[in-house]
Motif scaffolding. Structure first.
Motif, short mmCIF file in Angstrom:
data_model
loop_
_atom_site.label_atom_id
_atom_site.label_comp_id
_atom_site.label_asym_id
_atom_site.label_seq_id
_atom_site.Cartn_x
_atom_site.Cartn_y
_atom_site.Cartn_z
N ALA A 198 0.83 -1.21 0.00
CA ALA A 198 0.00 0.00 0.00
C ALA A 198 0.86 1.26 0.00
O ALA A 198 0.47 2.29 -0.57
CB ALA A 198 -0.94 0.00 1.20
N ASP A 202 -0.02 3.78 -2.93
CA ASP A 202 -0.44 5.12 -2.52
C ASP A 202 0.50 6.19 -3.08
O ASP A 202 0.06 7.24 -3.55
CB ASP A 202 -0.49 5.23 -0.99
CG ASP A 202 -1.63 4.43 -0.37
OD1 ASP A 202 -2.49 3.93 -1.13
OD2 ASP A 202 -1.65 4.30 0.86
N LYS A 206 -0.61 9.05 -5.89
CA LYS A 206 -0.42 10.47 -5.61
C LYS A 206 0.46 11.13 -6.66
O LYS A 206 0.17 12.22 -7.18
CB LYS A 206 0.19 10.65 -4.22
CG LYS A 206 0.42 12.10 -3.82
CD LYS A 206 1.02 12.20 -2.43
CE LYS A 206 1.28 13.66 -2.05
NZ LYS A 206 1.90 13.74 -0.69
#
Length: 212
Positions: A198, A202, A206
Motif C-alpha cells: 500500500a 499510494d 499520488k
C-alpha cells in the motif's frame, strides 16, 4: 489477472508481450517492465496493475522478449533497451501520455530510454543503484540523466541500494520501510506485506495525479 487482454509485439530483440489493465477513462498509461530475475508476476507490478486503473491510469505489464521465449538469463542492457523501444508504439497507441516504468533492470531500461522515446515520466521500482556489496559500481548516472519527472520507490533494506545511499537529484524518492529488493518485509516487521504494498500504490497514485 487472467482476463486482462494481451498483445504480442514484434521487436528487433524478438517477440514481446503486453498485458493490459485498462482504466475506464484513462488519462495516462503506466508501462511497467520486469527485472532480470523474474517476470510481471512480481508483487509490486501486480499491486500497481490492480490499483491504478481506478485512478485513471491504464497499466501495461511488459514482458521482454527473453522472458516470452522462456530464457532464464536476461540479455545485455542494449538488447533490453531495443526490446523496450520496439514496444513503445504499442504503448502509445491508446493516445495517452506514457509513463515509462519498471522494477530493477526494468527501471534502468526506463531511465535510459525515457528522453529518447518522449516518456511523460519515469517510475523506478527497486532501482539497482549498485550491485550488492559494491557501492563503488554506482549506476546513479542513469537515474540522474532521465530528464523527465521521476519517482523512485525503494525498499529500506535493499542490498542494491538503500534510500540513504541515493544521491541528491531531480527525482522524488519513497521508502518502503523494511522492504528488500522485491519489497518483501520480514514477518517481524511492524507493518504487514499488504501495508508495504500500500505504501507503493499510494505513492504512485499520488505521484501520477500530480502529472496532469
Amino acid at each position: 489477472m487472467n482476463h486482462a487482454p494481451q498483445e504480442t509485439v514484434e521487436t528487433d530483440a524478438g517477440t514481446a508481450r503486453v498485458t493490459w489493465h485498462h482504466a475506464p477513462k484513462a488519462r495516462l498509461v503506466l508501462a511497467l517492465g520486469h527485472g532480470a530475475g523474474g517476470g510481471v508476476e512480481a508483487r509490486d507490478l501486480v499491486a500497481l496493475a490492480a490499483a491504478l486503473p481506478a485512478h485513471g491510469v491504464s497499466v501495461a505489464l511488459v514482458e521482454q522478449p527473453w522472458r516470452v521465449a522462456g530464457k532464464k538469463l536476461a540479455p545485455a542492457p542494449r538488447t533490453l533497451d531495443t526490446g523496450w523501444r520496439g514496444l513503445w508504439p504499442a504503448l502509445t497507441a491508446p493516445g495517452r501520455p506514457v509513463i515509462a516504468g519498471g522494477r530493477s533492470a526494468g527501471a534502468r531500461v526506463a531511465c535510459r530510454t525515457a528522453a529518447g522515446l518522449g516518456a511523460r515520466a519515469v517510475l523506478a521500482l527497486g532501482f539497482p543503484l549498485h550491485p550488492p556489496g559494491k557501492p563503488e559500481k554506482s549506476r546513479a548516472g542513469e537515474l540522474l540523466g532521465v530528464g523527465v519527472p521521476t519517482l523512485v520507490v525503494q525498499g529500506g533494506t535493499d542490498p542494491f541500494g538503500r534510500p540513504a545511499e541515493f544521491p541528491d537529484g531531480p527525482y522524488e524518492l519513497t521508502e518502503v520501510p523494511y522492504g528488500d529488493h522485491g519489497f518483501a518485509v520480514p514477518k517481524r516487521a511492524p507493518l504487514t506485506q499488504d501495508e508495504a504494498l500500500a505504501v507503493i500504490t499510494d505513492a504512485v497514485v499520488k505521484w501520477t495525479g500530480s502529472l496532469e
